[in-house]
Design a protein around this motif. Sequence first.
Motif, PDB file in Angstrom:
ATOM      1  N   UNK A 137     -28.193 -64.527  39.900  1.00  0.00           N
ATOM      2  CA  UNK A 137     -28.441 -63.158  39.422  1.00  0.00           C
ATOM      3  C   UNK A 137     -29.826 -62.970  38.822  1.00  0.00           C
ATOM      4  N   UNK A 138     -30.709 -63.949  38.971  1.00  0.00           N
ATOM      5  CA  UNK A 138     -31.993 -63.912  38.263  1.00  0.00           C
ATOM      6  C   UNK A 138     -32.918 -62.790  38.717  1.00  0.00           C
ATOM      7  N   UNK A 139     -32.707 -62.239  39.917  1.00  0.00           N
ATOM      8  CA  UNK A 139     -33.599 -61.189  40.424  1.00  0.00           C
ATOM      9  C   UNK A 139     -33.047 -59.779  40.228  1.00  0.00           C
ATOM     10  N   UNK A 140     -31.857 -59.654  39.660  1.00  0.00           N
ATOM     11  CA  UNK A 140     -31.261 -58.336  39.477  1.00  0.00           C
ATOM     12  C   UNK A 140     -31.902 -57.609  38.293  1.00  0.00           C
ATOM     13  N   UNK A 141     -32.222 -56.346  38.497  1.00  0.00           N
ATOM     14  CA  UNK A 141     -32.793 -55.519  37.429  1.00  0.00           C
ATOM     15  C   UNK A 141     -31.713 -54.892  36.565  1.00  0.00           C
ATOM     16  N   UNK A 142     -30.443 -55.173  36.859  1.00  0.00           N
ATOM     17  CA  UNK A 142     -29.350 -54.521  36.138  1.00  0.00           C
ATOM     18  C   UNK A 142     -28.400 -55.532  35.495  1.00  0.00           C
ATOM     19  N   UNK A 143     -28.825 -56.800  35.434  1.00  0.00           N
ATOM     20  CA  UNK A 143     -28.035 -57.855  34.805  1.00  0.00           C
ATOM     21  C   UNK A 143     -28.909 -58.617  33.815  1.00  0.00           C
ATOM     22  N   UNK A 171     -34.222 -58.174  25.606  1.00  0.00           N
ATOM     23  CA  UNK A 171     -33.504 -57.630  24.458  1.00  0.00           C
ATOM     24  C   UNK A 171     -33.111 -56.182  24.747  1.00  0.00           C
ATOM     25  N   UNK A 172     -31.971 -55.777  24.260  1.00  0.00           N
ATOM     26  CA  UNK A 172     -31.519 -54.409  24.437  1.00  0.00           C
ATOM     27  C   UNK A 172     -30.561 -54.009  23.341  1.00  0.00           C
ATOM     28  N   UNK A 173     -30.147 -52.755  23.364  1.00  0.00           N
ATOM     29  CA  UNK A 173     -29.228 -52.222  22.363  1.00  0.00           C
ATOM     30  C   UNK A 173     -27.854 -52.040  22.996  1.00  0.00           C
ATOM     31  N   UNK A 174     -26.810 -52.712  22.488  1.00  0.00           N
ATOM     32  CA  UNK A 174     -25.463 -52.494  23.026  1.00  0.00           C
ATOM     33  C   UNK A 174     -25.047 -51.033  22.885  1.00  0.00           C
ATOM     34  N   UNK A 175     -24.384 -50.493  23.891  1.00  0.00           N
ATOM     35  CA  UNK A 175     -23.971 -49.095  23.819  1.00  0.00           C
ATOM     36  C   UNK A 175     -22.924 -48.870  22.736  1.00  0.00           C
ATOM     37  N   UNK A 176     -22.165 -49.902  22.410  1.00  0.00           N
ATOM     38  CA  UNK A 176     -21.166 -49.774  21.349  1.00  0.00           C
ATOM     39  C   UNK A 176     -21.051 -51.113  20.634  1.00  0.00           C
ATOM     40  N   UNK A 177     -21.204 -51.073  19.323  1.00  0.00           N
ATOM     41  CA  UNK A 177     -21.053 -52.277  18.505  1.00  0.00           C
ATOM     42  C   UNK A 177     -20.600 -51.861  17.122  1.00  0.00           C
ATOM     43  N   UNK A 178     -20.375 -52.835  16.267  1.00  0.00           N
ATOM     44  CA  UNK A 178     -19.970 -52.518  14.897  1.00  0.00           C
ATOM     45  C   UNK A 178     -21.130 -51.952  14.094  1.00  0.00           C
ATOM     46  N   UNK A 179     -22.341 -51.968  14.687  1.00  0.00           N
ATOM     47  CA  UNK A 179     -23.515 -51.457  13.984  1.00  0.00           C
ATOM     48  C   UNK A 179     -23.910 -50.052  14.429  1.00  0.00           C
ATOM     49  N   UNK A 180     -23.629 -49.685  15.669  1.00  0.00           N
ATOM     50  CA  UNK A 180     -24.076 -48.383  16.160  1.00  0.00           C
ATOM     51  C   UNK A 180     -23.271 -47.956  17.380  1.00  0.00           C
ATOM     52  N   UNK A 190     -24.867 -40.088  31.256  1.00  0.00           N
ATOM     53  CA  UNK A 190     -23.739 -40.792  31.864  1.00  0.00           C
ATOM     54  C   UNK A 190     -24.016 -41.116  33.333  1.00  0.00           C
ATOM     55  N   UNK A 191     -24.636 -40.198  34.031  1.00  0.00           N
ATOM     56  CA  UNK A 191     -24.968 -40.408  35.438  1.00  0.00           C
ATOM     57  C   UNK A 191     -25.948 -41.560  35.597  1.00  0.00           C
ATOM     58  N   UNK A 192     -26.977 -41.592  34.748  1.00  0.00           N
ATOM     59  CA  UNK A 192     -27.963 -42.671  34.802  1.00  0.00           C
ATOM     60  C   UNK A 192     -27.323 -44.013  34.475  1.00  0.00           C
ATOM     61  N   UNK A 193     -26.456 -44.023  33.458  1.00  0.00           N
ATOM     62  CA  UNK A 193     -25.765 -45.250  33.075  1.00  0.00           C
ATOM     63  C   UNK A 193     -24.883 -45.757  34.210  1.00  0.00           C
ATOM     64  N   UNK A 194     -24.113 -44.857  34.809  1.00  0.00           N
ATOM     65  CA  UNK A 194     -23.188 -45.247  35.873  1.00  0.00           C
ATOM     66  C   UNK A 194     -23.930 -45.869  37.050  1.00  0.00           C
ATOM     67  N   UNK A 195     -25.069 -45.301  37.392  1.00  0.00           N
ATOM     68  CA  UNK A 195     -25.872 -45.838  38.494  1.00  0.00           C
ATOM     69  C   UNK A 195     -26.321 -47.271  38.199  1.00  0.00           C
ATOM     70  N   UNK A 196     -26.751 -47.518  36.969  1.00  0.00           N
ATOM     71  CA  UNK A 196     -27.197 -48.865  36.598  1.00  0.00           C
ATOM     72  C   UNK A 196     -26.038 -49.861  36.620  1.00  0.00           C
ATOM     73  N   UNK A 224     -35.389 -47.128  29.589  1.00  0.00           N
ATOM     74  CA  UNK A 224     -34.701 -46.054  30.314  1.00  0.00           C
ATOM     75  C   UNK A 224     -33.637 -46.582  31.265  1.00  0.00           C
ATOM     76  N   UNK A 225     -33.360 -47.870  31.209  1.00  0.00           N
ATOM     77  CA  UNK A 225     -32.387 -48.469  32.115  1.00  0.00           C
ATOM     78  C   UNK A 225     -31.277 -49.148  31.314  1.00  0.00           C
ATOM     79  N   UNK A 226     -30.276 -49.647  32.029  1.00  0.00           N
ATOM     80  CA  UNK A 226     -29.157 -50.344  31.396  1.00  0.00           C
ATOM     81  C   UNK A 226     -28.861 -51.631  32.168  1.00  0.00           C
TER      82      UNK A 226
END
Length: 260
Positions: A137-143, A171-180, A190-196, A224-226
């Motif tokens: 999976x090293x070349x995937x832009x979504x993993x 590094x990234x920000x989790x969409x849901x965590x105990x912090x945010x 939602x559309x952009x997230x689903x595509x990623x 701007x990606x996920x």
Amino acid sequence: MLTCGRLSRSWAPKCPIGELTFMARLSTCCAMPVLAQSSSSVSCHGGAIFLERWVPRCPWVLKLAGCSIIAVAIQVYQVIKAQRAHLPDHYFPLGWTDHTSLSSIEFFDGCVQKRVEYSQAWPKKHRLFMTQVYTACKDSAYLIHAMASPKNSPSPETEGVIYYAVDLEPLGVPLLSKYSDQRPKNQAELKSLTKCVLSGVQDLHNANYGHTDIRWQNIIQCGNSHRLIDLEFVCKLNQRPFTPPGMSGKLGLNCTLTSG
């Protein structure tokens, strides 16, 4: 930019005003160059000024140290306030470790290190499988990517205990965590997230793997990606997912994944 290293309470001498002396020593690292004028009372070590026997004998030094701490705090506040628009909504300090039921995540500059203690729930043989997963999976832009192959790492706290460890980026920000809560707020997000997410799933399927644990907590926002994270539960398609004992009901991994 001001950088403060790890501070230890062992700095404070064993005297009745140990706590105040500790604060005085802290201030010398930030804004106490005046103390360097007395070479007989002050010594330098590693770039930081350490007070020896002078502080307990000179109460006025403590007052000066307190004023210096307040002055530094005001300056830092003014810098943060001026740069607030450019700062993230939340952040983790370098070296911060976040613990989950199965693993721990330590934050570094540009990456995180994920550690899992080897046990019956996480056998050592699973490390080789994870090496194959991250390589595929090293070349995937979504993993999430591994900076190097997963390794065996000794526990920093317990002698003789070995951990599975892997350094992950970006590094990234989790969409849901105990912090945010960074979940999509509108249809466009939602559309952009689903595509990623679907692109990440497709990349996994193309490599003959399935994620098995897609949820808000396992999706991070990177600009701007996920990306999908937590690949440690990935399994081969048409095979039963790897599930630690006692966790199948919680994670809902009692099915066999198929392609298509």
